[in-house]
Write a protein that holds these residues in place. Structure first.
Motif, PDB file in Angstrom:
ATOM      1  N   ARG A 401      76.254 102.069 100.569  1.00  0.00           N
ATOM      2  CA  ARG A 401      76.258 101.369  99.273  1.00  0.00           C
ATOM      3  C   ARG A 401      75.181 100.294  99.214  1.00  0.00           C
ATOM      4  O   ARG A 401      74.620 100.040  98.139  1.00  0.00           O
ATOM      5  N   GLN A 402      74.891  99.669 100.341  1.00  0.00           N
ATOM      6  CA  GLN A 402      73.810  98.690 100.359  1.00  0.00           C
ATOM      7  C   GLN A 402      72.474  99.354 100.049  1.00  0.00           C
ATOM      8  O   GLN A 402      71.650  98.817  99.297  1.00  0.00           O
ATOM      9  N   ALA A 405      72.335 100.202  96.397  1.00  0.00           N
ATOM     10  CA  ALA A 405      72.105  99.014  95.576  1.00  0.00           C
ATOM     11  C   ALA A 405      70.620  98.668  95.478  1.00  0.00           C
ATOM     12  O   ALA A 405      70.176  98.110  94.471  1.00  0.00           O
ATOM     13  N   PRO A 409      71.286  99.047  91.423  1.00  0.00           N
ATOM     14  CA  PRO A 409      72.409  98.118  91.590  1.00  0.00           C
ATOM     15  C   PRO A 409      73.622  98.482  90.747  1.00  0.00           C
ATOM     16  O   PRO A 409      74.757  98.328  91.194  1.00  0.00           O
ATOM     17  N   ALA A 412      75.672 101.252  92.433  1.00  0.00           N
ATOM     18  CA  ALA A 412      76.485 100.739  93.542  1.00  0.00           C
ATOM     19  C   ALA A 412      77.676  99.951  93.018  1.00  0.00           C
ATOM     20  O   ALA A 412      78.793 100.050  93.545  1.00  0.00           O
ATOM     21  N   ASP A 413      77.468  99.186  91.959  1.00  0.00           N
ATOM     22  CA  ASP A 413      78.541  98.392  91.385  1.00  0.00           C
ATOM     23  C   ASP A 413      79.615  99.282  90.776  1.00  0.00           C
ATOM     24  O   ASP A 413      80.803  98.933  90.778  1.00  0.00           O
TER      25      ASP A 413
END
Length: 611
Positions: A401-402, A405, A409, A412-413
């Motif tokens: 997920r990093q 992002a 972003p 991922a959110d």
């Protein structure tokens, strides 16, 4: 030119294929490698199938109306429409098996062509007809006992009003045919929206049905592959996030408990079991707040939710589809990493501006370790069009997920918000979905031992890991009594997301060394003093430290499983900044504790020592 390619008439093709079987066969019952796979449709799915086939040495040809279609990069293309009966009939003549990369073909023509030429059609025309009509699909799955949302045919205004009164609002109004990527669907939110929905979908004569709204907390999907001989294998359960009704992000494994993953796999396999033929099937479903699942729909072909398999699994969905229709042994469907994500690339604008935005995203991907770009090379650029995807492989869910992002972003959110919604609904615990791994539990450290008599000792490692917030799993794995289980555990550990293994053993103490011989992960051995032992654990300690060169096993003092837990934390902290800070704080705490004790002792004996 290979013999199977050289033959023109299907009769001579059959002879050529049979003659080659003893030379190019890769399975007893399947087609030889010289067989030609004919595919209706040559879009991006066909392109990725063709690329997989090229690596396998399999000849593939496609029927598609667009000249120089995406699949033409690695396969022969016949220009013609996959809903044109004459084109399908002529195309089938040069094939040994017919399959699809899009279900919206002429299934009747495909069946007739298969019968006329003797070519196998996989999956079967029955399956393709069932899937093409979404209302018929619902009826078929409901009759087979697969859970689906309540639905009703709406042939006129009266039946539409009756469905609205029965289902309430919001409800989904859907076209029976040619509906995909959000096309053919209309969300009816109020009574006043009904007429607009009917008009938007082409009127009652177009063939419509209504479906009760499913208040899902997550959308899940499973790719299931079935070979000609009936062998079935399922890929990991994934979560899908949609944007403008098109699959935007997938994450494998889905961040849901292992029991829910097993339930989703069972629903997917039950749905595929009531369809006919070989190939890959994409099964989409809704996870409801009460933890139950409803089937959404099935695609009898490679699917967006399976693109992650190209980099994240041992065998991609495209290779397994070809293996299945050829009757070859199916490939391993397991993850080859802790977590794998897919980010769909959709045109963000028309023409040049859309190209620029796409290449900005690709530039970020090429700078991101573990990210791979898959470009579809479609002619032209327009907003909302699928133009490619990016796969991400990572050792853990957090790491994946990093990386996502960095690229998007908002994407991922969306996964984070999905987890929060599931937690609020009570279907996801605070620990699940937030940690790494493909095991379903999200464990980063595996704690194993040969017997439950070792548990009082090994629990100290679990306690340390819990203190640092490191997810772990604990199990009994005996090197002597359950050697097969030990081998399965060791060989699958890294695929399930584990990053460190702590193995406790007493007596002969074979467990740490045997596991270390079969896993790429670091193994920490804990010598355990068995109850009633005469050697006080020294035999276990010496056995663990006497490993041969090439099979490293770390160890701690006899019975000191807490140190094993701390060592595991330090290993993980090398790539986890937050965990590193926790370890520094822990060390500071130990330092302050020792200084406090020193001050107390010195004070009791006449004063502090100046150092």
């Amino acid at each position: 030119m290979q013999p199977a390619e050289a033959a023109i008439e299907h009769g001579s093709r059959t002879t050529a294929v049979a003659a080659d079987r003893h030379v190019t066969a890769v399975s007893d019952a399947g087609l030889p490698r010289t067989a030609v796979v004919g595919v209706l449709g040559g879009g991006q799915l066909g392109r990725m199938m063709a690329l997989a086939a090229a690596n396998m040495g399999v000849a593939v040809k496609f029927l598609d109306p667009q000249e120089d279609a995406p699949a033409a990069v690695a396969a022969d293309q016949t220009v013609g429409h996959f809903r044109d009966a004459a084109a399908i009939s002529g195309f089938a003549t040069g094939c040994d098996v017919l399959t699809v990369e899009i279900e919206h073909i002429d299934a009747d023509a495909m069946e007739a062509a298969g019968k006329a030429s003797g070519v196998d059609v996989e999956p079967t025309p029955f399956t393709l007809r069932t899937i093409q009509d979404k209302f018929l699909q619902k009826q078929h799955f409901e009759a087979a006992g697969v859970p689906v949302a309540p639905y009703a045919e709406v042939a006129d205004e009266a039946s539409l009003q009756a469905a609205a009164a029965s289902f309430g609002f919001p409800l989904m109004l859907k076209s029976k045919r040619l509906a995909y990527d959000g096309r053919g669907n209309f969300v009816v939110r109020t009574l006043d929206d009904l007429a607009s929905g009917v008009a938007a979908l082409g009127g009652f004569s177009h063939g419509l049905y209504a479906e009760q709204w499913a208040p899902f907390v997550k959308e899940l999907a499973v790719m299931v592959v079935r070979s000609r001989d009936g062998t079935v294998k399922s890929y990991p359960v994934v979560e899908t996030i949609h944007k403008d009704n098109i699959c935007h992000v997938t994450e494998a494994p889905a961040g849901v408990p292992a029991a829910l993953q097993a339930k989703a796999t069972a629903v997917a396999e039950k749905a595929v079991a009531c369809l006919n033929g070989a190939g890959i099937f994409g099964v989409e479903m809704f996870l409801l707040p009460d933890g139950s699942l409803l089937l959404n729909e099935v695609a009898p072909r490679p699917h967006n939710s399976g693109h992650y398999t190209m980099d994240g699994c041992v065998t991609s969905q495209f290779e397994n589809h070809l293996r299945a229709v050829l009757g070859w042994p199916l490939g391993d469907t397991s993850l080859n990493c802790g977590s794998s994500l897919m980010l769909n690339m959709l045109g963000e604008a028309d023409d040049g501006e859309g190209v620029r935005i796409a290449h900005d995203l690709m530039a970020k991907a090429y700078k991101t370790p573990g990210a791979s770009v898959h470009w579809y090379d479609k002619a032209g650029m327009r907003k909302g069009r699928k133009i490619g995807h990016i796969n991400i492989v990572a050792g853990s869910r957090e790491e994946g997920r990093q990386k996502l992002a960095v690229l998007d972003p908002a994407a991922a959110d969306s996964l984070r918000r999905s987890d929060e919604a599931a937690r609020r609904a009570g279907v996801l615990t605070a620990a699940a979905g937030s940690s790494s791994g493909g095991s379903g539990s999200g464990a980063k450290v595996g704690i194993i031992m040969g017997s439950d008599s070792d548990l009082p000792t090994m629990k100290a490692a679990e306690d340390v890991l819990r203190e640092f917030g490191v997810p772990c799993e604990l199990s009994i794995v005996s090197a002597h009594r359950t050697p097969e289980r030990m081998m399965d555990y060791a060989r699958s550990a890294h695929k399930r997301g584990l990053q460190v293994i702590i193995a406790g053993a007493g007596g002969a103490a074979h467990l740490p060394g045997m596991v270390a011989a079969m896993t790429p992960l670091p193994v920490i051995g804990v010598p355990v003093k068995p109850a009633g032992a005469y050697l006080d654990g020294m035999d276990a300690l010496l056995s663990i430290v006497q490993m041969p060169k090439g099979v490293p096993v770390a160890t701690v003092a006899i019975g000191n499983a807490a140190n094993a837990g701390l060592l595991a934390v330090r290993i993980l902290a090398g790539t986890d900044a937050a965990l590193l800070q926790q370890m520094l704080a822990y060390q500071d705490g130990m330092r302050e504790m020792v200084l406090g004790k020193a001050a107390k002792v010195e004070a009791e004996r006449g004063g502090a020592i100046q150092l």
